[in-house]
Write a protein that holds these residues in place. Structure first.
Motif, PDB file in Angstrom:
ATOM      1  N   ALA A  17      47.614  43.951  51.184  1.00 54.06           N
ATOM      2  CA  ALA A  17      46.364  43.426  50.637  1.00 54.06           C
ATOM      3  C   ALA A  17      46.243  43.910  49.197  1.00 54.06           C
ATOM      4  CB  ALA A  17      45.170  43.912  51.460  1.00 54.06           C
ATOM      5  N   VAL A  18      46.218  42.989  48.259  1.00 54.03           N
ATOM      6  CA  VAL A  18      46.096  43.329  46.835  1.00 54.03           C
ATOM      7  C   VAL A  18      44.652  43.060  46.444  1.00 54.03           C
ATOM      8  CG1 VAL A  18      46.998  42.956  44.532  1.00 54.03           C
ATOM      9  CG2 VAL A  18      48.500  42.668  46.510  1.00 54.03           C
ATOM     10  N   ILE A  19      43.946  44.132  46.092  1.00 55.04           N
ATOM     11  CA  ILE A  19      42.491  44.099  45.988  1.00 55.04           C
ATOM     12  C   ILE A  19      42.068  44.598  44.606  1.00 55.04           C
ATOM     13  CG2 ILE A  19      40.375  45.185  46.890  1.00 55.04           C
ATOM     14  CD1 ILE A  19      41.918  45.407  49.599  1.00 55.04           C
ATOM     15  N   GLY A  20      41.005  44.016  44.076  1.00 47.65           N
ATOM     16  CA  GLY A  20      40.394  44.576  42.887  1.00 47.65           C
ATOM     17  C   GLY A  20      40.313  43.612  41.726  1.00 47.65           C
ATOM     18  N   PRO A  21      39.465  43.941  40.743  1.00 46.54           N
ATOM     19  CA  PRO A  21      39.201  43.025  39.625  1.00 46.54           C
ATOM     20  C   PRO A  21      40.390  42.830  38.695  1.00 46.54           C
ATOM     21  CG  PRO A  21      38.114  45.136  39.260  1.00 46.54           C
ATOM     22  CD  PRO A  21      38.627  45.158  40.662  1.00 46.54           C
ATOM     23  N   ASN A  22      41.349  43.769  38.686  1.00 45.98           N
ATOM     24  CA  ASN A  22      42.516  43.624  37.821  1.00 45.98           C
ATOM     25  C   ASN A  22      43.750  43.132  38.568  1.00 45.98           C
ATOM     26  OD1 ASN A  22      41.565  44.150  35.268  1.00 45.98           O
ATOM     27  ND2 ASN A  22      41.842  46.373  35.430  1.00 45.98           N
ATOM     28  N   ALA A  23      43.596  42.771  39.830  1.00 46.02           N
ATOM     29  CA  ALA A  23      44.752  42.391  40.632  1.00 46.02           C
ATOM     30  C   ALA A  23      45.372  41.079  40.180  1.00 46.02           C
ATOM     31  CB  ALA A  23      44.360  42.298  42.112  1.00 46.02           C
ATOM     32  N   ASP A  24      44.549  40.110  39.848  1.00 50.27           N
ATOM     33  CA  ASP A  24      45.048  38.774  39.499  1.00 50.27           C
ATOM     34  C   ASP A  24      44.612  38.404  38.090  1.00 50.27           C
ATOM     35  OD1 ASP A  24      46.418  36.411  39.934  1.00 50.27           O
ATOM     36  OD2 ASP A  24      44.693  35.382  40.793  1.00 50.27           O
TER      37      ASP A  24
ATOM     38  N   ALA B 231      59.302  38.896  51.105  1.00 50.10           N
ATOM     39  CA  ALA B 231      59.278  38.760  52.560  1.00 50.10           C
ATOM     40  C   ALA B 231      57.944  39.179  53.168  1.00 50.10           C
ATOM     41  CB  ALA B 231      60.406  39.582  53.182  1.00 50.10           C
ATOM     42  N   ALA B 232      57.083  39.795  52.382  1.00 52.89           N
ATOM     43  CA  ALA B 232      55.801  40.285  52.892  1.00 52.89           C
ATOM     44  C   ALA B 232      54.727  39.217  52.781  1.00 52.89           C
ATOM     45  CB  ALA B 232      55.376  41.535  52.123  1.00 52.89           C
ATOM     46  N   THR B 233      53.723  39.333  53.629  1.00 54.13           N
ATOM     47  CA  THR B 233      52.515  38.514  53.496  1.00 54.13           C
ATOM     48  C   THR B 233      51.576  39.240  52.537  1.00 54.13           C
ATOM     49  OG1 THR B 233      52.727  37.653  55.737  1.00 54.13           O
ATOM     50  CG2 THR B 233      50.540  37.536  54.697  1.00 54.13           C
ATOM     51  N   VAL B 234      51.318  38.635  51.395  1.00 48.84           N
ATOM     52  CA  VAL B 234      50.491  39.279  50.366  1.00 48.84           C
ATOM     53  C   VAL B 234      49.169  38.526  50.263  1.00 48.84           C
ATOM     54  CG1 VAL B 234      50.314  39.938  47.947  1.00 48.84           C
ATOM     55  CG2 VAL B 234      52.534  40.051  49.106  1.00 48.84           C
ATOM     56  N   SER B 235      48.091  39.181  50.640  1.00 46.35           N
ATOM     57  CA  SER B 235      46.756  38.583  50.536  1.00 46.35           C
ATOM     58  C   SER B 235      46.046  39.157  49.323  1.00 46.35           C
ATOM     59  CB  SER B 235      45.953  38.877  51.800  1.00 46.35           C
ATOM     60  OG  SER B 235      45.811  40.270  52.002  1.00 46.35           O
ATOM     61  N   HIS B 236      44.944  38.509  48.961  1.00 41.69           N
ATOM     62  CA  HIS B 236      44.231  38.934  47.753  1.00 41.69           C
ATOM     63  C   HIS B 236      42.719  38.871  47.968  1.00 41.69           C
ATOM     64  CE1 HIS B 236      42.367  37.747  43.726  1.00 41.69           C
ATOM     65  NE2 HIS B 236      42.658  39.027  43.618  1.00 41.69           N
ATOM     66  N   ALA B 237      42.041  39.899  47.494  1.00 42.17           N
ATOM     67  CA  ALA B 237      40.571  39.908  47.486  1.00 42.17           C
ATOM     68  C   ALA B 237      40.097  40.535  46.186  1.00 42.17           C
ATOM     69  CB  ALA B 237      40.032  40.685  48.680  1.00 42.17           C
ATOM     70  N   HIS B 238      39.164  39.860  45.518  1.00 45.18           N
ATOM     71  CA  HIS B 238      38.674  40.323  44.212  1.00 45.18           C
ATOM     72  C   HIS B 238      37.838  41.603  44.352  1.00 45.18           C
ATOM     73  CE1 HIS B 238      37.541  39.794  40.017  1.00 45.18           C
ATOM     74  NE2 HIS B 238      36.255  39.877  40.343  1.00 45.18           N
ATOM     75  N   GLY B 239      36.955  41.645  45.314  1.00 45.38           N
ATOM     76  CA  GLY B 239      36.171  42.850  45.575  1.00 45.38           C
ATOM     77  C   GLY B 239      34.953  42.989  44.715  1.00 45.38           C
ATOM     78  N   THR B 240      35.177  43.147  43.399  1.00 37.73           N
ATOM     79  CA  THR B 240      34.090  43.310  42.435  1.00 37.73           C
ATOM     80  C   THR B 240      34.634  42.995  41.060  1.00 37.73           C
ATOM     81  OG1 THR B 240      32.345  44.814  41.632  1.00 37.73           O
ATOM     82  CG2 THR B 240      34.527  45.761  41.986  1.00 37.73           C
TER      83      THR B 240
ATOM     84  N   ILE C 202      32.940  43.081  48.369  1.00 34.82           N
ATOM     85  CA  ILE C 202      33.522  44.275  48.973  1.00 34.82           C
ATOM     86  C   ILE C 202      33.826  44.064  50.450  1.00 34.82           C
ATOM     87  CG2 ILE C 202      33.066  46.683  49.600  1.00 34.82           C
ATOM     88  CD1 ILE C 202      31.729  47.068  46.905  1.00 34.82           C
ATOM     89  N   GLU C 203      32.945  43.351  51.160  1.00 29.61           N
ATOM     90  CA  GLU C 203      33.176  43.118  52.581  1.00 29.61           C
ATOM     91  C   GLU C 203      34.476  42.351  52.814  1.00 29.61           C
ATOM     92  OE1 GLU C 203      30.970  40.971  56.429  1.00 29.61           O
ATOM     93  OE2 GLU C 203      29.871  41.327  54.556  1.00 29.61           O
ATOM     94  N   GLN C 204      34.730  41.349  51.986  1.00 26.99           N
ATOM     95  CA  GLN C 204      35.968  40.582  52.102  1.00 26.99           C
ATOM     96  C   GLN C 204      37.181  41.471  51.809  1.00 26.99           C
ATOM     97  OE1 GLN C 204      36.305  37.361  49.323  1.00 26.99           O
ATOM     98  NE2 GLN C 204      38.239  36.621  50.143  1.00 26.99           N
ATOM     99  N   ALA C 205      37.051  42.351  50.807  1.00 34.69           N
ATOM    100  CA  ALA C 205      38.143  43.262  50.465  1.00 34.69           C
ATOM    101  C   ALA C 205      38.439  44.213  51.617  1.00 34.69           C
ATOM    102  CB  ALA C 205      37.784  44.046  49.200  1.00 34.69           C
ATOM    103  N   VAL C 206      37.400  44.712  52.258  1.00 34.99           N
ATOM    104  CA  VAL C 206      37.578  45.611  53.405  1.00 34.99           C
ATOM    105  C   VAL C 206      38.304  44.889  54.535  1.00 34.99           C
ATOM    106  CG1 VAL C 206      36.316  46.799  55.238  1.00 34.99           C
ATOM    107  CG2 VAL C 206      35.664  47.149  52.846  1.00 34.99           C
ATOM    108  N   ALA C 207      37.926  43.648  54.782  1.00 34.85           N
ATOM    109  CA  ALA C 207      38.589  42.879  55.845  1.00 34.85           C
ATOM    110  C   ALA C 207      40.066  42.674  55.526  1.00 34.85           C
ATOM    111  CB  ALA C 207      37.886  41.538  56.018  1.00 34.85           C
ATOM    112  N   ALA C 208      40.371  42.407  54.253  1.00 35.13           N
ATOM    113  CA  ALA C 208      41.768  42.220  53.856  1.00 35.13           C
ATOM    114  C   ALA C 208      42.560  43.504  54.055  1.00 35.13           C
ATOM    115  CB  ALA C 208      41.839  41.767  52.399  1.00 35.13           C
TER     116      ALA C 208
END
Length: 795
Positions: A438-445, A486-495, A505-511
């Protein structure tokens, strides 16, 4: 191209003496000065910034307070000293920009009596600040690499690109030593230690100068020591801090780097603005240090003597004060050095000799650059061989010049890889084929998260909506999907970076809960004057993570999923509970266009971590100003409830390979006060992969006539230790390096006991050697030794 005939003395072959290469440079310059009118002399002492900020908002505060209309038709018959940022003020294709600069230079030559081209300058702090040019890591990453040779190679590439399109001068490097990490321009500095700043900064200067570009040292001096870390704020340092911390990088860059220009600081030192400080710009810089180049004003700094500092009652007074102090060129555009200066000289208020003094230095530099030669060729290297038709057509040259070729990108990637710091690792890194991330955070993407405020896309393109960024920059999310295909990479912005939003944040926690590993990508958004959280004019009131980033981080840590904290920032931040709870912490200081690939390589283990912290990471958000270079009273004690001890100290950094430090070998226990100390250690790589170590050499002076820092870096060596091998690293340490400014203001070496240590950081010093220095106190001058001599050989 027509050059106007000059009615002045000529040589026997009919040429003007300033064109005669057989004459000594001083004779050529003096002959030209003697032939010039007052207006023509003054015209060589200012730049012109046409269209600054056009269509993109102000480039700087107070710009329009000083932005008088510029009538080139009126100015050019007198000549022109400099052209300000012909590439760096708006997005322009490199081929079109080179043609535009060529056309402007031809006009300057044709319309002025002496046909002297302007000197063109550009920013080059993180690469040539032009659209489509390579965006290298910011200077704080240079410091993290602890690799001056690599920085020198980068600077040579930057300089070559600038020269190829007609630029003569680069406004870099920044040699300010970090004193307070709240200051927005920390990202532009090399670190919090004067020797690291000096050695890496001087390497940059050597690289830039070797390409023919005039390097400009800034900001002279004290800018980074402002009260409360505020930009352009007063400075109250004492003479010892000035001499022993803030000045050494400039001295080394002049003495060993060969810098040919210096830019003043905006600030005042104890009430005297640097732009009007003769003791700095003339007595110290020129008379004591022997500097012979030009001093250029930071943008609007001369006008600020009247507008902000209140030490000049008029524009003319400001011009006179700057000239008297030792400033030669007004930048970015003409204001005080125009009509106000001309009138003041004609009225006898300002001595005309001050203008000749500055002009002599300006023309000597133009002569060095070939701009006074009769056969001066205005066509830059990148346009040579083009037909006359092409040199009259912007469309014919659009796309013709590549300022981001493969060799540039490879160098940017190498520096980025060497500057990423593995700060903490509880065994989770390198990643072993994770099934899900899970790649999370405002600077992730966010590709812009790789760039500092003086990278062209951030500095200029961001002010031009709809304009393409100009170079390929991957985000962390892009790079991790490539690295871990080969990995499943998901993304959540978070804030957001600083919007305080907690909706995501709730979506990031779930990821995070649904993944094997979480990578939380936090940090800064670079910008200018409040448009970012890092950069010029983007100061922080404390070192807490901006916005709601700490809440996001804590929420992900609370899931129990192993979490890698990745910081993409321009300054260090207090990281709260992550210091103890994160499975790993990786710090990258705006690592440039190839930064995402470098980070992914570190996480996967493709790249061995080798970066070291050029600034300390604090435990608490509010302990500034605080650096490792601290006296005993600035450290933790029983008489204050505030503990400034860093969470991760200056020089700290981990690797994946394991290296043993042992077998300290030393010379005599007593050393004469003018002698050397020799010591060595053995590094043994006990792992199955090559290791990178940065051997750091520190000095502790237990008893001195003035208060000294508890530890001070004297030198360092980046070392690659092959798997299963041993390398011996030795250092010969001249006792000149133990010098400091004594009570009488002279730099001295004192007798007594000293402790020299090899360390992994300023707080991890496993091998120590005590020596007794014998003899009388010795005064050392500007010819003193500046470096310890390191050597390496396999065992």
């Amino acid at each position: 191209m027509t050059i106007h005939t000059v009615h002045a003395a000529t040589t026997t072959d009919g040429t003007a003496p300033w064109h005669d290469r057989a004459l000594a440079p001083v004779e050529r310059v003096d002959a030209l000065i003697a032939a010039m009118t007052l207006e023509e002399k003054i015209a060589q002492l200012y730049g012109v910034w046409v269209g600054a900020g056009a269509d993109g908002g102000d480039v700087a505060p107070h710009q329009h307070d000083l932005d008088d209309a510029i009538d080139l038709d009126e100015l050019l018959p007198h000549g022109l000293g400099q052209l300000t940022r012909p590439f760096g003020s708006a997005p322009v294709d490199a081929g079109v920009g080179a043609l535009s600069l060529l056309t402007t230079q031809r006009r300057i030559v044709e319309e002025s009596r002496f046909g002297i081209p302007a000197l063109a300058h550009e920013e080059c702090l993180a690469g040539f600040a032009a659209w489509g040019a390579t965006a290298y890591p910011v200077p704080l990453s240079w410091g993290a690499s602890f690799n001056p040779e690599l920085v020198q190679r980068m600077a040579r590439r930057i300089g070559d690109d600038m020269r190829s399109v007609g630029i003569h001068q680069g406004l870099a490097p920044v040699l300010d030593v970090v004193r307070d990490a709240r200051w927005g321009r920390v990202e532009e500095t090399i670190g919090e230690d004067p020797y690291l700043v000096a050695s890496v900064g001087s390497a940059y200067v050597r690289g830039l100068e070797s390409s023919g570009i005039v390097a400009t040292l800034k900001h002279f001096v004290g800018y980074s020591a402002s009260r409360a870390g505020r930009n352009l704020a007063p400075v109250s340092v004492g003479p010892r801090e000035l001499a022993d911390v803030l000045l050494p990088p400039f001295e080394m860059a002049i003495r060993e780097g060969g810098a040919r220009s210096v830019m003043n600081s905006y600030t005042d030192l104890d009430g005297v603005p640097s732009a009007a400080d003769r003791s700095l710009l003339t007595e110290l810089l020129r008379e004591e240090w022997g500097f012979t180049g030009t001093v250029v004003a930071d943008y609007f700094a001369i006008a600020f003597l009247h507008l902000l500092h209140g030490t000049a009652g008029s524009w003319a007074e400001a011009a006179g004060a700057a000239l008297e102090a030792g400033i030669d060129v007004e930048l970015p555009t003409v204001k005080t050095f125009g009509e106000p200066l001309r009138r003041a000289v004609e009225e006898g208020v300002i001595d005309a000799g001050l203008i000749d003094t500055a002009l002599r230095r300006v023309l000597a530099q133009k002569l060095e650059l070939g701009l006074l030669d009769a056969d001066y060729q205005p066509v830059p290297a990148a346009l040579l061989g083009r037909s006359d038709d092409e040199l009259m057509s912007a469309e014919a040259l659009r796309g013709a010049i590549d300022l981001d070729p493969a060799q540039n990108r490879a160098l940017a990637r190498e520096l980025a890889e060497q500057s990423v710091v593995l700060v903490r690792n509880e065994g989770v890194l390198p990643l072993r084929a994770p099934a899900s991330i899970a790649v999370i955070g405002p600077n992730a993407d966010e590709p812009y998260a790789m760039l500092g405020c003086y990278s062209f896309p951030t500095h200029v393109v961001s002010q031009h909506p709809g304009v393409e960024i100009g170079i390929r920059i991957d985000s962390v999310l892009d790079a991790l999907r490539t690295e871990f295909a080969a990995a499943t990479v998901s993304h959540a912005h978070g804030t957001g970076i600083d919007d305080g939003s907690t909706d995501g944040i709730e979506q990031a926690v779930a990821a995070a809960r649904g993944s094997e590993l979480a990578v939380v990508v936090l940090g800064d958004r670079a910008g200018l004057f409040g448009r970012g959280t890092s950069g010029e004019g983007c100061d922080a009131d404390d070192l807490a993570l901006p916005g709601a980033q700490q809440q996001l981080l804590d929420a992900v840590l609370d899931t129990g999923t192993p979490t890698v904290l990745l910081m993409l920032s321009g300054r260090p931040y207090a990281l709260g509970s992550a210091v103890d709870r994160a499975a790993a912490i990786v710090q990258a200081f705006f690592p440039g266009e190839e930064g995402a690939s470098a980070i992914a390589g570190v996480l996967s283990g493709r790249v061995e971590p080798g970066g070291r912290l050029p600034v300390s990471i604090p435990v608490h958000r509010g302990v500034q100003p605080s650096t490792y270079l601290a006296a005993p009273l600035a450290r933790a004690s029983g008489v204050s409830n505030i503990d400034p001890t860093a969470a991760f100290p200056f020089g700290h950094g981990l690797g994946y390979a394991t290296v043993e430090w042992d077998d300290l070998s030393t010379g005599d226990a007593e050393v004469a006060i003018d002698g050397d100390v020799t010591m060595s250690l053995r590094l043994t790589n006990t792992s199955e992969r090559d290791a990178v170590e940065v051997v750091q050499l520190y000095l502790h002076d237990p008893v001195a006539s003035v208060v000294r820092p508890v530890q001070r870096l004297l030198g360092y060596q980046r070392v690659v230790v092959p798997a299963g091998a041993s390398v011996r690293v030795s250092a010969r340490v001249p006792l000149d390096l133990a010098a400091f400014t004594g009570r009488d203001g002279r730099r001295i070496v004192e007798p007594g006991e000293l402790e020299l240590s090899f360390g992994r950081s300023s707080a991890d010093l496993p091998l120590r050697h005590r020596v007794t220095v014998t003899g009388a106190t010795r005064v050392v001058g500007r010819e003193r030794a500046l470096h310890a001599a390191f050597a390496m050989h396999p065992e």
